[in-house]
Design a protein around this motif. Sequence first.
Motif, PDB file in Angstrom:
ATOM      1  N   VAL A   1       0.835  -1.207   0.000  1.00 55.62           N
ATOM      2  CA  VAL A   1       0.000   0.000   0.000  1.00 55.62           C
ATOM      3  C   VAL A   1       0.870   1.258   0.000  1.00 55.62           C
ATOM      4  O   VAL A   1       0.551   2.251  -0.672  1.00 55.62           O
ATOM      5  CB  VAL A   1      -0.950  -0.010   1.214  1.00 55.62           C
ATOM      6  CG1 VAL A   1      -1.678   1.321   1.346  1.00 55.62           C
ATOM      7  CG2 VAL A   1      -1.961  -1.133   1.078  1.00 55.62           C
ATOM      8  N   ALA A   2       1.995   1.223   0.729  1.00 54.88           N
ATOM      9  CA  ALA A   2       2.874   2.396   0.759  1.00 54.88           C
ATOM     10  C   ALA A   2       3.459   2.677  -0.624  1.00 54.88           C
ATOM     11  O   ALA A   2       3.441   3.825  -1.108  1.00 54.88           O
ATOM     12  CB  ALA A   2       3.993   2.180   1.774  1.00 54.88           C
TER      13      ALA A   2
ATOM     14  N   ALA B   1      -9.219   1.087   4.037  1.00 53.54           N
ATOM     15  CA  ALA B   1      -9.916  -0.060   3.454  1.00 53.54           C
ATOM     16  C   ALA B   1      -9.027  -0.806   2.467  1.00 53.54           C
ATOM     17  O   ALA B   1      -9.027  -2.046   2.426  1.00 53.54           O
ATOM     18  CB  ALA B   1     -11.197   0.418   2.759  1.00 53.54           C
ATOM     19  N   THR B   2      -8.238  -0.071   1.683  1.00 51.29           N
ATOM     20  CA  THR B   2      -7.315  -0.700   0.742  1.00 51.29           C
ATOM     21  C   THR B   2      -6.244  -1.496   1.475  1.00 51.29           C
ATOM     22  O   THR B   2      -5.840  -2.577   1.038  1.00 51.29           O
ATOM     23  CB  THR B   2      -6.653   0.368  -0.146  1.00 51.29           C
ATOM     24  OG1 THR B   2      -7.668   1.113  -0.820  1.00 51.29           O
ATOM     25  CG2 THR B   2      -5.742  -0.267  -1.177  1.00 51.29           C
ATOM     26  N   PHE B   3      -5.787  -0.969   2.608  1.00 47.38           N
ATOM     27  CA  PHE B   3      -4.765  -1.668   3.393  1.00 47.38           C
ATOM     28  C   PHE B   3      -5.281  -3.008   3.906  1.00 47.38           C
ATOM     29  O   PHE B   3      -4.578  -4.026   3.835  1.00 47.38           O
ATOM     30  CB  PHE B   3      -4.331  -0.785   4.559  1.00 47.38           C
ATOM     31  CG  PHE B   3      -3.455  -1.484   5.566  1.00 47.38           C
ATOM     32  CD1 PHE B   3      -2.154  -1.821   5.252  1.00 47.38           C
ATOM     33  CD2 PHE B   3      -3.950  -1.819   6.811  1.00 47.38           C
ATOM     34  CE1 PHE B   3      -1.343  -2.470   6.174  1.00 47.38           C
ATOM     35  CE2 PHE B   3      -3.160  -2.464   7.734  1.00 47.38           C
ATOM     36  CZ  PHE B   3      -1.844  -2.791   7.415  1.00 47.38           C
TER      37      PHE B   3
ATOM     38  N   ALA C   1     -15.318  -4.211   5.044  1.00 49.95           N
ATOM     39  CA  ALA C   1     -16.683  -3.755   4.774  1.00 49.95           C
ATOM     40  C   ALA C   1     -17.062  -2.591   5.687  1.00 49.95           C
ATOM     41  O   ALA C   1     -17.746  -1.649   5.257  1.00 49.95           O
ATOM     42  CB  ALA C   1     -17.664  -4.917   4.949  1.00 49.95           C
ATOM     43  N   GLY C   2     -16.632  -2.648   6.939  1.00 46.00           N
ATOM     44  CA  GLY C   2     -16.921  -1.546   7.849  1.00 46.00           C
ATOM     45  C   GLY C   2     -16.204  -0.270   7.469  1.00 46.00           C
ATOM     46  O   GLY C   2     -16.764   0.831   7.563  1.00 46.00           O
ATOM     47  N   LEU C   3     -14.950  -0.389   7.010  1.00 47.80           N
ATOM     48  CA  LEU C   3     -14.212   0.790   6.570  1.00 47.80           C
ATOM     49  C   LEU C   3     -14.779   1.358   5.275  1.00 47.80           C
ATOM     50  O   LEU C   3     -14.673   2.560   5.025  1.00 47.80           O
ATOM     51  CB  LEU C   3     -12.732   0.439   6.384  1.00 47.80           C
ATOM     52  CG  LEU C   3     -11.948   0.170   7.667  1.00 47.80           C
ATOM     53  CD1 LEU C   3     -10.546  -0.317   7.346  1.00 47.80           C
ATOM     54  CD2 LEU C   3     -11.884   1.411   8.543  1.00 47.80           C
TER      55      LEU C   3
ATOM     56  N   ALA D   1     -15.505   5.148   4.129  1.00 47.49           N
ATOM     57  CA  ALA D   1     -14.872   5.768   2.964  1.00 47.49           C
ATOM     58  C   ALA D   1     -15.852   6.116   1.865  1.00 47.49           C
ATOM     59  O   ALA D   1     -15.557   6.964   1.022  1.00 47.49           O
ATOM     60  CB  ALA D   1     -13.790   4.831   2.395  1.00 47.49           C
ATOM     61  N   ASN D   2     -17.029   5.473   1.866  1.00 44.65           N
ATOM     62  CA  ASN D   2     -17.985   5.667   0.777  1.00 44.65           C
ATOM     63  C   ASN D   2     -19.035   6.712   1.176  1.00 44.65           C
ATOM     64  O   ASN D   2     -19.868   6.449   2.039  1.00 44.65           O
ATOM     65  CB  ASN D   2     -18.672   4.341   0.446  1.00 44.65           C
ATOM     66  CG  ASN D   2     -19.439   4.395  -0.860  1.00 44.65           C
ATOM     67  OD1 ASN D   2     -19.878   5.456  -1.284  1.00 44.65           O
ATOM     68  ND2 ASN D   2     -19.601   3.253  -1.494  1.00 44.65           N
TER      69      ASN D   2
END
Length: 279
Positions: free
Chosen positions: A86-87, A196-198, A265-267, A271-272
């Motif tokens: 991710v970084a 979320a991507t992480f 899903a929670g993140l 984010a959405n």
Amino acid sequence: MLRYLRRNRQLVAGLTLIALLLVFAGVGRLVWDTAQGAPLSGPPNRPPSWEHPLGTDRQGRDLLAVMIEATPLTLYIGLLAGSLGVAIGTALALVAAYKGGRVDAIMRGVVDVGLTIPPLLLLILLAVSLNTGLTVSQMALVVASLAWLFPARTIRAQALSIKERAYVQVARLSGASGAKIIFLEIMPNLLPYLAATFVGAVSAAILASIGLEILGLGVIEANTLGITLYWVNYYSALLHGMWWWFLPPVIIIILLFIGLFLISAGLDDLANPRRRRAA
């Protein structure tokens, strides 16, 4: 925060599940003697009993002690590979999205080519070439070598959208440098999406590492969930009816992925914007 957590039950359930697995590993080291890192030995091929609650494998290792060591070690590989992926992906995506032009075209071309090639095939070739003397951290680096591709594509798309926002244009007209715009204007608005991507990258890294380890391309001396399944396959435990050797790592892997999925899903709810407005 408490009001939001009460509403976002998926995030709470996922965090609780991952926390329980970490508590299992942490408390297990204090309660269950692992002989200073080496799992307890006993009679081989024994089913669960009071002395060995999860039974023993063909090498006589206590499977409860193996699971206590394997759970955090597998999660460590996923966290290290996911963090690096991710970084790297975020850095490349932000620079490409902000610069545009030839820089963006080159990065997009590299990512598109990398995603068209089966990642497991590349990881197998890379692991085979480096398998001699491979450590757990190096195993994570092997997985991280391809973990940046998908985050780079998705984060670039988000950064391109934010780049056209009015506040970014105002910062550019005010004379702010490119680095300042990227880190102070664009990145803060990507933080929920990066989280979320992480989590997704950690899940993919754990899955890739387990796949490589089952094929015998991991660190054979390490007690990870994937190496445990490798020995299950090597000794044909299922054909010999040794179900207690197969079930513990599979159950932990299932719980681990369910927890990470619920966190992701929670993140996504955080984010959405559409889901936030609906809530």
